[in-house]
Write a protein that holds these residues in place. Structure first.
Motif, PDB file in Angstrom:
ATOM      1  N   SER A 224       0.842  -1.086  -0.129  1.00 47.83           N
ATOM      2  CA  SER A 224      -0.021  -0.127  -0.076  1.00 47.83           C
ATOM      3  C   SER A 224       0.757   1.258  -0.069  1.00 47.83           C
ATOM      4  O   SER A 224       1.905   1.310   0.559  1.00 47.83           O
ATOM      5  CB  SER A 224      -0.744   0.087   1.322  1.00 47.83           C
ATOM      6  OG  SER A 224      -1.735  -1.037   1.438  1.00 47.83           O
TER       7      SER A 224
ATOM      8  N   TYR B 270      -4.385   7.716   0.839  1.00 49.33           N
ATOM      9  CA  TYR B 270      -4.031   6.315   1.021  1.00 49.33           C
ATOM     10  C   TYR B 270      -4.687   5.641  -0.228  1.00 49.33           C
ATOM     11  O   TYR B 270      -5.743   5.631  -0.581  1.00 49.33           O
ATOM     12  CB  TYR B 270      -4.682   5.926   2.293  1.00 49.33           C
ATOM     13  CG  TYR B 270      -3.976   4.646   2.861  1.00 49.33           C
ATOM     14  CD1 TYR B 270      -3.227   4.823   4.076  1.00 49.33           C
ATOM     15  CD2 TYR B 270      -3.987   3.528   2.242  1.00 49.33           C
ATOM     16  CE1 TYR B 270      -2.405   3.901   4.786  1.00 49.33           C
ATOM     17  CE2 TYR B 270      -3.279   2.373   3.111  1.00 49.33           C
ATOM     18  CZ  TYR B 270      -2.520   2.520   4.108  1.00 49.33           C
ATOM     19  OH  TYR B 270      -1.784   1.602   4.689  1.00 49.33           O
TER      20      TYR B 270
ATOM     21  N   ALA C  72      -8.063  -5.145   0.209  1.00 45.03           N
ATOM     22  CA  ALA C  72      -9.098  -4.940   0.734  1.00 45.03           C
ATOM     23  C   ALA C  72     -10.219  -6.324   1.034  1.00 45.03           C
ATOM     24  O   ALA C  72     -10.094  -7.017   0.318  1.00 45.03           O
ATOM     25  CB  ALA C  72     -10.045  -3.784   0.073  1.00 45.03           C
ATOM     26  N   ASP C  73     -11.132  -5.862   1.599  1.00 45.01           N
ATOM     27  CA  ASP C  73     -12.363  -7.086   1.976  1.00 45.01           C
ATOM     28  C   ASP C  73     -12.708  -7.372   0.366  1.00 45.01           C
ATOM     29  O   ASP C  73     -12.874  -8.532   0.137  1.00 45.01           O
ATOM     30  CB  ASP C  73     -13.458  -6.539   2.825  1.00 45.01           C
ATOM     31  CG  ASP C  73     -13.267  -7.386   4.157  1.00 45.01           C
ATOM     32  OD1 ASP C  73     -12.213  -8.006   4.336  1.00 45.01           O
ATOM     33  OD2 ASP C  73     -14.339  -7.464   4.674  1.00 45.01           O
TER      34      ASP C  73
ATOM     35  N   PHE D 299     -14.586   3.519  -0.512  1.00 41.78           N
ATOM     36  CA  PHE D 299     -15.192   2.433  -1.266  1.00 41.78           C
ATOM     37  C   PHE D 299     -15.793   1.222  -0.224  1.00 41.78           C
ATOM     38  O   PHE D 299     -16.220   0.106  -0.905  1.00 41.78           O
ATOM     39  CB  PHE D 299     -14.053   1.743  -1.940  1.00 41.78           C
ATOM     40  CG  PHE D 299     -13.009   1.255  -1.368  1.00 41.78           C
ATOM     41  CD1 PHE D 299     -12.971  -0.005  -1.003  1.00 41.78           C
ATOM     42  CD2 PHE D 299     -11.820   2.145  -1.294  1.00 41.78           C
ATOM     43  CE1 PHE D 299     -11.813  -0.473  -0.204  1.00 41.78           C
ATOM     44  CE2 PHE D 299     -10.657   1.843  -0.614  1.00 41.78           C
ATOM     45  CZ  PHE D 299     -10.742   0.385  -0.060  1.00 41.78           C
ATOM     46  N   SER D 300     -15.668   1.397   0.767  1.00 42.80           N
ATOM     47  CA  SER D 300     -16.184   0.716   1.683  1.00 42.80           C
ATOM     48  C   SER D 300     -17.159   1.315   3.109  1.00 42.80           C
ATOM     49  O   SER D 300     -16.798   2.402   3.243  1.00 42.80           O
ATOM     50  CB  SER D 300     -15.280  -0.561   2.254  1.00 42.80           C
ATOM     51  OG  SER D 300     -14.538  -0.036   3.385  1.00 42.80           O
TER      52      SER D 300
ATOM     53  N   SER E 122     -15.839   0.753   6.104  1.00 48.98           N
ATOM     54  CA  SER E 122     -14.997   0.474   7.087  1.00 48.98           C
ATOM     55  C   SER E 122     -14.225   1.778   7.460  1.00 48.98           C
ATOM     56  O   SER E 122     -14.177   2.619   6.560  1.00 48.98           O
ATOM     57  CB  SER E 122     -13.915  -0.736   6.707  1.00 48.98           C
ATOM     58  OG  SER E 122     -14.629  -1.790   6.349  1.00 48.98           O
TER      59      SER E 122
ATOM     60  N   THR F 114     -10.328   2.942   9.078  1.00 48.46           N
ATOM     61  CA  THR F 114      -9.094   2.215   9.786  1.00 48.46           C
ATOM     62  C   THR F 114      -8.202   3.291  10.520  1.00 48.46           C
ATOM     63  O   THR F 114      -8.203   4.574  10.253  1.00 48.46           O
ATOM     64  CB  THR F 114      -8.001   1.617   8.832  1.00 48.46           C
ATOM     65  OG1 THR F 114      -8.712   0.703   8.094  1.00 48.46           O
ATOM     66  CG2 THR F 114      -6.813   1.204   9.568  1.00 48.46           C
TER      67      THR F 114
ATOM     68  N   LEU G 230      -8.695  -2.064  12.171  1.00 47.79           N
ATOM     69  CA  LEU G 230      -9.658  -1.831  11.091  1.00 47.79           C
ATOM     70  C   LEU G 230     -11.209  -2.382  11.586  1.00 47.79           C
ATOM     71  O   LEU G 230     -11.244  -3.400  12.230  1.00 47.79           O
ATOM     72  CB  LEU G 230      -9.256  -2.891  10.080  1.00 47.79           C
ATOM     73  CG  LEU G 230     -10.377  -3.005   8.637  1.00 47.79           C
ATOM     74  CD1 LEU G 230     -10.725  -1.729   7.867  1.00 47.79           C
ATOM     75  CD2 LEU G 230      -9.691  -4.036   7.837  1.00 47.79           C
TER      76      LEU G 230
HETATM   77  C1  BTN Z   1     -11.647  -2.407   3.599  1.00 49.53           C
HETATM   78  O1  BTN Z   1     -11.284  -3.427   3.082  1.00 49.53           O
HETATM   79  O2  BTN Z   1     -12.984  -1.980   3.791  1.00 49.53           O
HETATM   80  C2  BTN Z   1     -11.053  -1.029   3.576  1.00 49.53           C
HETATM   81  C3  BTN Z   1      -9.513  -1.490   3.201  1.00 49.53           C
HETATM   82  C4  BTN Z   1      -8.706  -1.728   4.415  1.00 49.53           C
HETATM   83  C5  BTN Z   1      -7.315  -1.927   4.030  1.00 49.53           C
HETATM   84  C6  BTN Z   1      -6.357  -2.119   5.165  1.00 49.53           C
HETATM   85  S1  BTN Z   1      -6.168  -1.071   6.517  1.00 49.53           S
HETATM   86  C7  BTN Z   1      -4.975  -1.950   7.420  1.00 49.53           C
HETATM   87  C8  BTN Z   1      -4.025  -2.534   6.411  1.00 49.53           C
HETATM   88  N1  BTN Z   1      -2.866  -2.127   5.658  1.00 49.53           N
HETATM   89  C9  BTN Z   1      -3.088  -1.451   4.566  1.00 49.53           C
HETATM   90  O3  BTN Z   1      -2.429  -0.996   3.840  1.00 49.53           O
HETATM   91  N2  BTN Z   1      -4.264  -2.089   4.000  1.00 49.53           N
HETATM   92  C10 BTN Z   1      -5.186  -2.805   5.022  1.00 49.53           C
END
Ligand code: BTN
Length: 145
Positions: free
Chosen positions: A37, A54, A59-60, A93-94, A96, A98, A120
């Motif tokens: 990422s 970011y 992602a999920d 896009f979700s 969620s 973090t 998260l």
């Molecule tokens: C989701 O899946 O709903 C949002 C994306 C989450 C990405 C996670 S945040 C912690 C971890 N570190 C990253 O760089 N990406 C994942």
């Protein structure tokens, strides 16, 4: 020779003091983590407020990933050479969210590294599913730009 001694003493004290204080770790810039990422942190303001973007590599539901904004704070209190910080990523896009917390270090090779821990929070439809809605992990970021 006798006159050179005080000068050498001052010089060696100055060099010694310099090597004791670590090189400053600066949060501003573009970083990549161990998952691939990327994030860009804009210049931190005089109060320690920070903002950026970011790009997660995972992602999920990875088919709909989009760049997402982040907002947080860097501590400006002394010592600020290796500051602590925290920020929240509001995934566009979700459902969620973090939160990341961490510290900006200069490692033994003089390279800046962000050691972070994240939480998260996923959206769940009912309170009975609350137990499975939070994930925790760590990420290590190194500077790209
Ligand atoms: C989701 O899946 O709903 C949002 C994306 C989450 C990405 C996670 S945040 C912690 C971890 N570190 C990253 O760089 N990406 C994942």
């Amino acid at each position: 020779m006798v006159q050179a001694t005080p000068l050498l003493l001052v010089l060696s004290l100055a060099l010694g003091a310099h090597s004791l204080s670590p090189r400053k770790c600066n949060l501003t810039g573009t970083w990549k983590n161990d998952l691939g990422s990327n994030m860009t942190i804009l210049p931190v303001d005089e109060k320690g407020n920070l903002a950026g973007l970011y790009n997660t590599s995972v992602a999920d539901n990875s088919s709909k990933i989009h760049q997402s904004p982040l907002l947080g704070f860097q501590k400006l209190t002394n010592p600020i050479h290796q500051p602590t910080f925290g920020f929240t990523v509001n995934w566009t896009f979700s459902d969620s969210i973090t939160v990341f917390t961490g510290q900006c270090f200069v490692d033994k090779h003089g390279k800046e590294v962000l050691k972070t821990t994240w939480l998260l929070r996923l959206h769940v439809n009912n309170i009975e599913d609350d137990w499975k809605a939070t994930r925790i992990g760590t990420n290590v970021f190194t500077r790209l730009k």
